[in-house]
Design an enzyme around this catalytic site. Structure first.
Site: not given
Ligand code: ING
Length: 312
Positions: A47, A127, A172
């Site tokens: 990403e 996304k 992601c």
């Molecule tokens: N990053 C993280 C992900 O879903 C996140 C954001 C991290 C959300 C940990 C919840 C818990 O891996 C992105 N870019 O979505």
């Protein structure tokens, strides 16, 4: 005969804010050359593979925000990637920030494309599950402003016929939502590609920081097994602009087993031979949706996915 797709996972280490698109493309090309030498049919980049993950900081100047986006794909800086793909006969998946202008209005998406061995774009995904928030939270060690900088994707979860099988893309945070895999599973997906930028520390739930790596693989392994598909997850890893991000890029079989994994937090290529026919036994038996899945008995209102009567 087995339908083998040889997949290169091209994990990236941190991209500095000061790094130009040209500098980054040089790194991507080096990984693509290696993948081609190792016989890969496809290389999967993360990403936001062209820039630092700018949702991690507050930007209130529109011109500065727009500087992180690509207005055309391929553009001048990325065209060498498409040319190399055609020359090396290798497809690629690339995540990037997309700025589209429609009806005179700027649209900004967190986007990924799938490109064939001929260097032509097969499909695009934007996304859908945008984590984080839209307001400035200076008390946080870093921001997660995807809800401020991107619109929710408007292309659904398509599955394309490519590389001899059925290929889908997510991005992601999508990987944490079973619906994302299931909508593609209902379309017979055999290979799901995704990139991620995932901080070790979650300011909203610091008590889960020691589980970040576990939750990363848990989400993808479950998605693979429960939808009888290969899943390829590729990280932007390491400490990027002060944010420590996980690596663990990997290839997961329809059994849910990890068959290949990166071992560093930098630019690293690993290659896996993915036999798409391994999906068939799971789709014909334990996850035979037609025979065993009973939506009409769940007592839920199942949102139509646009997959037509496949919902059953
Ligand atoms: N990053 C993280 C992900 O879903 C996140 C954001 C991290 C959300 C940990 C919840 C818990 O891996 C992105 N870019 O979505």
């Amino acid at each position: 005969m087995a339908r083998i797709v040889t997949v290169g996972i091209a994990q990236l280490g941190p991209i500095r804010r000061s790094e130009s698109r040209q500098d980054v493309v040089v790194r991507l090309l080096a990984l693509m050359e290696d993948a081609a030498r190792m016989g890969a049919d496809l290389i999967v980049y993360p990403e936001a593979a062209l820039t630092a993950f700018f949702p991690h900081w507050w930007i209130d100047d529109e011109a500065e925000l727009d500087s992180w986006f690509e207005r055309e794909m391929p553009g001048a800086a990325t065209r060498p990637l498409f040319e190399a793909a055609r020359r090396l006969r290798i497809g690629f998946h690339l995540g990037y920030a997309e700025l589209a202008v429609a009806d005179g209005r700027k649209r900004r998406f967190n986007t990924a494309i799938l490109v064939g061995k001929d260097g032509a774009i097969i499909g695009k995904y934007r996304k859908i599950h945008l984590p984080g928030y839209a307001d400035h939270r200076p008390e946080q060690p870093f921001q997660n402003l995807e809800k401020r900088y991107f619109e929710v994707g408007n292309l659904g979860f398509p599955v394309w016929h490519a590389f001899g099988g059925r290929v889908g893309v997510m991005i992601c945070n999508d990987r944490r939502w079973p619906e994302a895999y299931r909508v593609m599973g209902l379309q017979g997906v055999e290979l799901v590609l995704l990139g991620y930028n995932t901080p070790v520390h979650n300011p909203a739930m610091p008590e889960t920081d020691d589980l970040t790596n576990f939750h990363n693989h848990l989400s993808m392994q479950a998605g693979a097994y429960q939808n009888a598909t290969w899943v390829v997850g590729v990280a932007k890893a390491g400490v990027e602009e002060g944010v420590d991000q996980i690596g663990q890029s990997c290839v997961i079989a329809p059994s849910g087993e990890i068959v290949v994994q990166c071992a560093t937090l930098g630019d690293e290529l690993q290659v896996a031979r993915c036999d798409l026919d391994l999906c068939a036994a799971y789709k014909a038996n334990i996850f035979n949706f037609a025979k065993h899945r009973r939506v009409e008995h769940y007592g839920l209102i199942v949102e139509r996915t646009g997959a037509g009567d496949v919902l059953g």
